[in-house]
Structure formats: C-alpha cells, structure tokens
Design a protein around this motif. Sequence first.
Motif, PDB file in Angstrom:
ATOM      1  N   CYS A 183      52.437  16.178  44.741  1.00  0.00           N
ATOM      2  CA  CYS A 183      52.966  15.435  45.889  1.00  0.00           C
ATOM      3  C   CYS A 183      53.336  16.407  46.996  1.00  0.00           C
ATOM      4  N   GLY A 184      53.208  15.937  48.231  1.00  0.00           N
ATOM      5  CA  GLY A 184      53.654  16.707  49.386  1.00  0.00           C
ATOM      6  C   GLY A 184      54.520  15.840  50.279  1.00  0.00           C
ATOM      7  N   VAL A 185      55.456  16.481  50.975  1.00  0.00           N
ATOM      8  CA  VAL A 185      56.336  15.761  51.900  1.00  0.00           C
ATOM      9  C   VAL A 185      56.295  16.440  53.266  1.00  0.00           C
ATOM     10  N   TYR A 186      56.229  15.616  54.310  1.00  0.00           N
ATOM     11  CA  TYR A 186      56.230  16.092  55.701  1.00  0.00           C
ATOM     12  C   TYR A 186      57.489  15.578  56.385  1.00  0.00           C
ATOM     13  N   LYS A 187      58.335  16.508  56.795  1.00  0.00           N
ATOM     14  CA  LYS A 187      59.576  16.133  57.494  1.00  0.00           C
ATOM     15  C   LYS A 187      59.924  17.229  58.485  1.00  0.00           C
ATOM     16  N   ASN A 188      60.457  16.838  59.634  1.00  0.00           N
ATOM     17  CA  ASN A 188      60.871  17.797  60.667  1.00  0.00           C
ATOM     18  C   ASN A 188      59.727  18.711  61.106  1.00  0.00           C
ATOM     19  N   LEU A 192      53.243   4.274  40.141  1.00  0.00           N
ATOM     20  CA  LEU A 192      53.963   5.520  40.418  1.00  0.00           C
ATOM     21  C   LEU A 192      53.777   5.934  41.876  1.00  0.00           C
ATOM     22  N   ASP A 193      52.559   5.749  42.373  1.00  0.00           N
ATOM     23  CA  ASP A 193      52.258   6.102  43.759  1.00  0.00           C
ATOM     24  C   ASP A 193      53.109   5.287  44.733  1.00  0.00           C
ATOM     25  N   LYS A 194      53.281   4.003  44.438  1.00  0.00           N
ATOM     26  CA  LYS A 194      54.064   3.130  45.331  1.00  0.00           C
ATOM     27  C   LYS A 194      55.530   3.558  45.356  1.00  0.00           C
ATOM     28  N   VAL A 195      56.062   3.901  44.194  1.00  0.00           N
ATOM     29  CA  VAL A 195      57.461   4.358  44.113  1.00  0.00           C
ATOM     30  C   VAL A 195      57.651   5.632  44.936  1.00  0.00           C
ATOM     31  N   ALA A 196      56.726   6.562  44.796  1.00  0.00           N
ATOM     32  CA  ALA A 196      56.824   7.830  45.527  1.00  0.00           C
ATOM     33  C   ALA A 196      56.780   7.600  47.031  1.00  0.00           C
ATOM     34  N   GLU A 197      55.840   6.779  47.473  1.00  0.00           N
ATOM     35  CA  GLU A 197      55.702   6.540  48.918  1.00  0.00           C
ATOM     36  C   GLU A 197      56.965   5.894  49.489  1.00  0.00           C
ATOM     37  N   GLU A 198      57.497   4.909  48.789  1.00  0.00           N
ATOM     38  CA  GLU A 198      58.719   4.237  49.265  1.00  0.00           C
ATOM     39  C   GLU A 198      59.896   5.198  49.311  1.00  0.00           C
ATOM     40  N   ASN A 203      42.597  14.156  55.273  1.00  0.00           N
ATOM     41  CA  ASN A 203      41.119  14.168  55.112  1.00  0.00           C
ATOM     42  C   ASN A 203      40.607  12.876  54.488  1.00  0.00           C
ATOM     43  N   GLY A 204      41.330  11.765  54.753  1.00  0.00           N
ATOM     44  CA  GLY A 204      40.890  10.467  54.259  1.00  0.00           C
ATOM     45  C   GLY A 204      41.393  10.095  52.877  1.00  0.00           C
ATOM     46  N   PHE A 205      42.237  10.944  52.257  1.00  0.00           N
ATOM     47  CA  PHE A 205      42.767  10.603  50.929  1.00  0.00           C
ATOM     48  C   PHE A 205      43.714   9.414  51.072  1.00  0.00           C
ATOM     49  N   PRO A 206      43.516   8.336  50.284  1.00  0.00           N
ATOM     50  CA  PRO A 206      44.225   7.080  50.575  1.00  0.00           C
ATOM     51  C   PRO A 206      45.606   6.916  49.930  1.00  0.00           C
ATOM     52  N   TYR A 207      46.080   7.914  49.189  1.00  0.00           N
ATOM     53  CA  TYR A 207      47.326   7.729  48.428  1.00  0.00           C
ATOM     54  C   TYR A 207      48.360   8.803  48.756  1.00  0.00           C
ATOM     55  N   SER A 208      49.580   8.573  48.274  1.00  0.00           N
ATOM     56  CA  SER A 208      50.673   9.526  48.484  1.00  0.00           C
ATOM     57  C   SER A 208      50.707  10.595  47.411  1.00  0.00           C
ATOM     58  N   LEU A 209      50.233  10.268  46.232  1.00  0.00           N
ATOM     59  CA  LEU A 209      50.212  11.204  45.103  1.00  0.00           C
ATOM     60  C   LEU A 209      48.779  11.509  44.699  1.00  0.00           C
ATOM     61  N   CYS A 210      48.561  12.736  44.250  1.00  0.00           N
ATOM     62  CA  CYS A 210      47.387  13.026  43.431  1.00  0.00           C
ATOM     63  C   CYS A 210      47.858  12.909  41.983  1.00  0.00           C
ATOM     64  N   ILE A 211      47.225  12.021  41.233  1.00  0.00           N
ATOM     65  CA  ILE A 211      47.603  11.797  39.834  1.00  0.00           C
ATOM     66  C   ILE A 211      46.396  12.119  38.961  1.00  0.00           C
ATOM     67  N   SER A 212      46.548  13.169  38.165  1.00  0.00           N
ATOM     68  CA  SER A 212      45.424  13.699  37.398  1.00  0.00           C
ATOM     69  C   SER A 212      45.757  13.612  35.913  1.00  0.00           C
ATOM     70  N   VAL A 213      45.012  12.771  35.200  1.00  0.00           N
ATOM     71  CA  VAL A 213      45.313  12.465  33.799  1.00  0.00           C
ATOM     72  C   VAL A 213      44.336  13.205  32.878  1.00  0.00           C
ATOM     73  N   ASN A 214      44.901  13.851  31.859  1.00  0.00           N
ATOM     74  CA  ASN A 214      44.139  14.489  30.779  1.00  0.00           C
ATOM     75  C   ASN A 214      43.177  15.559  31.285  1.00  0.00           C
ATOM     76  N   SER A 215      41.871  15.280  31.339  1.00  0.00           N
ATOM     77  CA  SER A 215      40.907  16.315  31.715  1.00  0.00           C
ATOM     78  C   SER A 215      40.723  16.428  33.230  1.00  0.00           C
ATOM     79  N   VAL A 216      41.419  15.583  33.999  1.00  0.00           N
ATOM     80  CA  VAL A 216      41.362  15.725  35.460  1.00  0.00           C
ATOM     81  C   VAL A 216      42.255  16.903  35.850  1.00  0.00           C
ATOM     82  N   VAL A 217      41.685  17.841  36.600  1.00  0.00           N
ATOM     83  CA  VAL A 217      42.413  19.058  36.975  1.00  0.00           C
ATOM     84  C   VAL A 217      43.346  18.753  38.142  1.00  0.00           C
ATOM     85  N   VAL A 218      42.777  18.271  39.241  1.00  0.00           N
ATOM     86  CA  VAL A 218      43.545  17.926  40.445  1.00  0.00           C
ATOM     87  C   VAL A 218      42.818  16.820  41.209  1.00  0.00           C
ATOM     88  N   HIS A 219      43.532  16.277  42.221  1.00  0.00           N
ATOM     89  CA  HIS A 219      42.970  15.326  43.192  1.00  0.00           C
ATOM     90  C   HIS A 219      42.556  13.994  42.575  1.00  0.00           C
TER      91      HIS A 219
END
Length: 257
Positions: free
Chosen positions: A95-100, A40-46, A61-77
């Motif tokens: 997800c966040g997007v940076y443009k302009n 899912l992360d690869k699709v979003a980045e592309e 801040n060094g986060f290596p992915y385009s998405l934060c994907i939090s499953v079940n008991s994971v709240v965020v990040h």
Amino acid sequence: MIIYKTEDEIELIRQSALILSKAHGEIARLIKPGISTLSLDKVAEEFIQDNGALPSFKNYNGFPYSLCISVNSVVVHGMPSNYILNEGDIISVDCGVYKNGFHSDCAYTHPVGQVSSEVQQLLDTTKESLYKGIEQAIVGNRLGDISFAIQNYAESKNYTIVRELVGHGIGKNLHESPEVPNYGRRGQGVKLQNGLVLAIEPMVNLGTKQIVQEDDGWTIRTKDNKPSAHFEHTVVIRKDSAEVLTTFEYIDQANKS
C-alpha cells in the motif's frame, strides 16, 4: 536525478507514513479465512481517505485499486478480487499513501490462519532480509551494500531473490531515483547521503527466482508457482542508523488482539 529531502519534507513523509502504517493495522485485523481480497481494498481506501490522504496506487499508470494484494505464488502487483482467502494462504498487502504532496510505501506478507513451517520460514527470512538491508542504509555506505545484505541473507537460507523488480527512491513521486535492487555487490553504486528517502522491498521466492507476468498486465507470479514473500519499509538515510518512517507496530497489535 536523485532528490534529497529537507527535514521539513521528511516530516511530511513521516505524516504520510503514519497513516499508511495505521491502514496496514486496519487490514491486518481482517485477514482470516473466508474474507475476500476486494473487501480488504475497500477498507484500506476508506481509512486512508478518512484520514485526509489518498491511496498512492489508485489510478497509478491505470492500476484500479488502492492495494496490491498478492496471494501465494503472486510476487507483487496482484489485483484485489472476489478471491476468498483460505487457511494456509499467504497474502502480501502492498500500500502507498499520498498526503501533503508526498508518498510513502509499505508492504507486509501475512499468513492466513496456520501456514506450513516451510512457508512461515520464508516469511520470517524475507522480513529479516528487509532489516538486514535497512542496517546498511547509512551515510557513507553504497547502494550495493543494501542490496548485498538482502541477497546474502536470503540466499544463505536457500531462497531466491527476484531480479526484475526493485525498491526505489520515494517523495513527491511514488517512484524516484535511485532504483534499489535486492541483489548486488558491496561497495558498488550510489554513495548514500543524509536525506535520501528509499522504499526498500525484498521479494523472496521459495523456488525459482524466475517470474512471469499474467495477461492482466499487472500480476507478477513465480514461474514455478511456488510461494513468494514481500516486505517493505520507507526509510531515510541517516548517519548512524537509518530512520524507518513506516512501522509494522499496528500490524503486530492487530495480530495480538
């Protein structure tokens, strides 16, 4: 310092938010049992890059992915991984997007296949609490009015609000002043003025409000390991009703198809 946006700047954020909303739709189409969160992360980045933008989260801040994907008991990040989604999971896609030169930020928690009625109710309540907060995001109100509306609605349904993590201002920086807690008192805090752009993002738990951070330094989960939901929109403070720059309509379309 709070930075109010000009109408031209809001237009640039709107363009960023449109790409972000469409990226969410692309991801929503793929969420089903048997798919890995890393794919899912690869699709979003592309998708984001193909639309002339950059993923806001990647290398933040060094986060290596385009998405934060939090499953079940994971709240965020939560980090995308080789984890394969199972029937009955829930997955928050942030997800966040940076443009302009401007960022937008949006999150949605999806059921994977059929989930229990208890969990579906958590998702519905968290999403509704976001809109309760947005209703208060108008000129002349106070920041605490947004916070109180979210807290009051979620707690009225016997859920708990995460205290340590908050929404935020957004613009040229992904996180700007002011912080937007999901709990608070009416009539307290900064007075809301036209042109303030906020990312409002309730995080609501089925069990305890207490959270723990995992050893990877990013993943936040509930202390009792019960499910947590997260929804977020980027909005502009306006006179009579907030202007919501992100939209869930592309997610809704994906879920219908």
